[in-house]
Motif scaffolding. Sequence first.
Motif, PDB file in Angstrom:
ATOM      1  N   HIS A 160       0.816  -1.209   0.000  1.00 17.23           N
ATOM      2  CA  HIS A 160       0.000   0.000   0.000  1.00 17.23           C
ATOM      3  C   HIS A 160       0.857   1.270   0.000  1.00 17.23           C
ATOM      4  O   HIS A 160       0.406   2.333   0.446  1.00 17.23           O
ATOM      5  CB  HIS A 160      -0.956  -0.008   1.196  1.00 17.23           C
ATOM      6  N   GLY A 161       2.073   1.149  -0.496  1.00 19.48           N
ATOM      7  CA  GLY A 161       2.889   2.333  -0.747  1.00 19.48           C
ATOM      8  C   GLY A 161       3.787   2.806   0.375  1.00 19.48           C
ATOM      9  O   GLY A 161       4.426   3.855   0.250  1.00 19.48           O
ATOM     10  N   PHE A 162       3.851   2.064   1.485  1.00 15.41           N
ATOM     11  CA  PHE A 162       4.705   2.477   2.595  1.00 15.41           C
ATOM     12  C   PHE A 162       6.144   2.002   2.371  1.00 15.41           C
ATOM     13  O   PHE A 162       6.392   0.981   1.720  1.00 15.41           O
ATOM     14  CB  PHE A 162       4.190   1.900   3.913  1.00 15.41           C
ATOM     15  N   LYS A 163       7.079   2.747   2.953  1.00 15.73           N
ATOM     16  CA  LYS A 163       8.482   2.363   2.939  1.00 15.73           C
ATOM     17  C   LYS A 163       8.973   2.245   4.377  1.00 15.73           C
ATOM     18  O   LYS A 163       8.553   2.994   5.253  1.00 15.73           O
ATOM     19  CB  LYS A 163       9.322   3.396   2.182  1.00 15.73           C
ATOM     20  N   VAL A 164       9.871   1.302   4.589  1.00 11.64           N
ATOM     21  CA  VAL A 164      10.423   1.086   5.928  1.00 11.64           C
ATOM     22  C   VAL A 164      11.496   2.123   6.207  1.00 11.64           C
ATOM     23  O   VAL A 164      12.377   2.367   5.373  1.00 11.64           O
ATOM     24  CB  VAL A 164      11.021  -0.328   6.057  1.00 11.64           C
ATOM     25  N   VAL A 192      -0.834   5.934  14.059  1.00 11.42           N
ATOM     26  CA  VAL A 192      -0.785   6.506  12.719  1.00 11.42           C
ATOM     27  C   VAL A 192      -0.941   8.022  12.798  1.00 11.42           C
ATOM     28  O   VAL A 192      -1.830   8.521  13.485  1.00 11.42           O
ATOM     29  CB  VAL A 192      -1.917   5.936  11.827  1.00 11.42           C
ATOM     30  N   ALA A 193      -0.081   8.726  12.095  1.00  8.72           N
ATOM     31  CA  ALA A 193      -0.172  10.186  11.992  1.00  8.72           C
ATOM     32  C   ALA A 193      -0.221  10.549  10.512  1.00  8.72           C
ATOM     33  O   ALA A 193       0.563  10.040   9.716  1.00  8.72           O
ATOM     34  CB  ALA A 193       1.028  10.855  12.663  1.00  8.72           C
ATOM     35  N   ALA A 194      -1.147  11.424  10.140  1.00  6.74           N
ATOM     36  CA  ALA A 194      -1.313  11.787   8.735  1.00  6.74           C
ATOM     37  C   ALA A 194      -1.555  13.282   8.591  1.00  6.74           C
ATOM     38  O   ALA A 194      -2.205  13.909   9.428  1.00  6.74           O
ATOM     39  CB  ALA A 194      -2.466  11.010   8.118  1.00  6.74           C
ATOM     40  N   THR A 195      -1.047  13.842   7.501  1.00 12.13           N
ATOM     41  CA  THR A 195      -1.245  15.267   7.246  1.00 12.13           C
ATOM     42  C   THR A 195      -2.650  15.545   6.733  1.00 12.13           C
ATOM     43  O   THR A 195      -3.152  16.660   6.881  1.00 12.13           O
ATOM     44  CB  THR A 195      -0.218  15.769   6.209  1.00 12.13           C
ATOM     45  N   ASP A 196      -3.283  14.536   6.138  1.00  9.42           N
ATOM     46  CA  ASP A 196      -4.621  14.715   5.570  1.00  9.42           C
ATOM     47  C   ASP A 196      -5.586  13.717   6.203  1.00  9.42           C
ATOM     48  O   ASP A 196      -5.327  12.508   6.203  1.00  9.42           O
ATOM     49  CB  ASP A 196      -4.588  14.507   4.057  1.00  9.42           C
ATOM     50  N   LEU A 197      -6.702  14.204   6.745  1.00 13.66           N
ATOM     51  CA  LEU A 197      -7.642  13.342   7.448  1.00 13.66           C
ATOM     52  C   LEU A 197      -8.294  12.320   6.518  1.00 13.66           C
ATOM     53  O   LEU A 197      -8.466  11.159   6.889  1.00 13.66           O
ATOM     54  CB  LEU A 197      -8.730  14.180   8.134  1.00 13.66           C
ATOM     55  N   SER A 198      -8.648  12.724   5.317  1.00 18.77           N
ATOM     56  CA  SER A 198      -9.292  11.801   4.385  1.00 18.77           C
ATOM     57  C   SER A 198      -8.326  10.686   3.976  1.00 18.77           C
ATOM     58  O   SER A 198      -8.726   9.529   3.797  1.00 18.77           O
ATOM     59  CB  SER A 198      -9.797  12.540   3.147  1.00 18.77           C
ATOM     60  N   ASP A 199      -7.047  11.036   3.848  1.00 17.83           N
ATOM     61  CA  ASP A 199      -6.027  10.043   3.520  1.00 17.83           C
ATOM     62  C   ASP A 199      -5.880   9.041   4.674  1.00 17.83           C
ATOM     63  O   ASP A 199      -5.733   7.833   4.459  1.00 17.83           O
ATOM     64  CB  ASP A 199      -4.690  10.740   3.256  1.00 17.83           C
ATOM     65  N   LEU A 200      -5.941   9.553   5.884  1.00 19.52           N
ATOM     66  CA  LEU A 200      -5.857   8.707   7.073  1.00 19.52           C
ATOM     67  C   LEU A 200      -7.051   7.764   7.148  1.00 19.52           C
ATOM     68  O   LEU A 200      -6.894   6.563   7.387  1.00 19.52           O
ATOM     69  CB  LEU A 200      -5.795   9.572   8.332  1.00 19.52           C
ATOM     70  N   GLN A 206      -8.671   0.591   4.597  1.00 21.69           N
ATOM     71  CA  GLN A 206      -7.910  -0.449   3.895  1.00 21.69           C
ATOM     72  C   GLN A 206      -7.401  -1.510   4.860  1.00 21.69           C
ATOM     73  O   GLN A 206      -7.469  -2.708   4.566  1.00 21.69           O
ATOM     74  CB  GLN A 206      -6.729   0.187   3.148  1.00 21.69           C
ATOM     75  N   ILE A 207      -6.912  -1.079   6.008  1.00 21.32           N
ATOM     76  CA  ILE A 207      -6.393  -2.048   6.976  1.00 21.32           C
ATOM     77  C   ILE A 207      -7.535  -2.812   7.649  1.00 21.32           C
ATOM     78  O   ILE A 207      -7.407  -3.986   7.994  1.00 21.32           O
ATOM     79  CB  ILE A 207      -5.459  -1.368   8.007  1.00 21.32           C
ATOM     80  N   GLU A 208      -8.697  -2.144   7.799  1.00 21.31           N
ATOM     81  CA  GLU A 208      -9.869  -2.822   8.349  1.00 21.31           C
ATOM     82  C   GLU A 208     -10.373  -3.913   7.411  1.00 21.31           C
ATOM     83  O   GLU A 208     -10.921  -4.921   7.861  1.00 21.31           O
ATOM     84  CB  GLU A 208     -10.993  -1.813   8.600  1.00 21.31           C
ATOM     85  N   ALA A 209     -10.195  -3.703   6.109  1.00 18.91           N
ATOM     86  CA  ALA A 209     -10.632  -4.694   5.130  1.00 18.91           C
ATOM     87  C   ALA A 209      -9.729  -5.927   5.140  1.00 18.91           C
ATOM     88  O   ALA A 209     -10.147  -7.013   4.722  1.00 18.91           O
ATOM     89  CB  ALA A 209     -10.649  -4.081   3.734  1.00 18.91           C
ATOM     90  N   GLU A 210      -8.515  -5.773   5.643  1.00 16.49           N
ATOM     91  CA  GLU A 210      -7.542  -6.868   5.635  1.00 16.49           C
ATOM     92  C   GLU A 210      -7.461  -7.593   6.975  1.00 16.49           C
ATOM     93  O   GLU A 210      -7.291  -8.804   7.031  1.00 16.49           O
ATOM     94  CB  GLU A 210      -6.157  -6.307   5.280  1.00 16.49           C
ATOM     95  N   PHE A 211      -7.569  -6.825   8.058  1.00 14.74           N
ATOM     96  CA  PHE A 211      -7.428  -7.381   9.408  1.00 14.74           C
ATOM     97  C   PHE A 211      -8.593  -6.932  10.290  1.00 14.74           C
ATOM     98  O   PHE A 211      -9.223  -5.902  10.026  1.00 14.74           O
ATOM     99  CB  PHE A 211      -6.132  -6.921  10.062  1.00 14.74           C
TER     100      PHE A 211
END
Length: 216
Positions: A160-164, A192-200, A206-211
């Motif tokens: 989902h586009g994250f980098k370590v 989780v911290a995000a600059t945009d609420l809708s993005d968060l 997405q994570i709720e759909a997986e776990f």
Amino acid sequence: CKNKENWIKAMESEMNSLVKNKTWELVNATDKMKSIPSKWVYKLKTNPDGSIDKFKARLVVKGCNQREGIDYRQTFSPVARLSTVRLLLSVAASQRMHLKQFDVSTAFLYGELDETVYMEQPEGYSDGSSKVCKLKKSLYGLKQAPRCWNKRIASFLIQHGFKVSEADPCLYVRNNNGEIILLALYVDDGIVAATDLSDLNLFISQIEAEFEITVK
């Protein structure tokens, strides 16, 4: 015994989770197989005022019976450093980022096993045969369970586009056209911290759909 029905319901709930996650399949036992026993662990969760919140039953493999090189190989699994969590919160506060916290229910059950491990049928839930459980997912008590879970969640985040982060293997960063999400993982808990609420909110969906998660 006291609260017998509540404990039975808790065990049923645990078994339902195990079945839902297809944790094992029953196979015929052979002379060459060594199956590992399991046990039930009970915990009474209480509210701040001391009242009962939840009866929790968990099926746990007796990992002390595992054989290195056969039932498990590597066991190391990283967790976020406390300094990383503090830094994330500090950055979130200074940049006025949106914050959410979540924990994953029965997280270890999502991990895929690399080794072939057999377990005796759970006490109270045997079908009466001599069959054993061939584990398909990691189970609490297995020495490699935390590692299996970490690999599973890391794979999901990278997809989902994250980098370590190079600074901490449990800090993940995603920059999507300037909208940034920071995620620190401590086993099955995430901040989780995000600059945009809708993005968060999109990421949380997405994570709720997986776990199976609980968002705080």
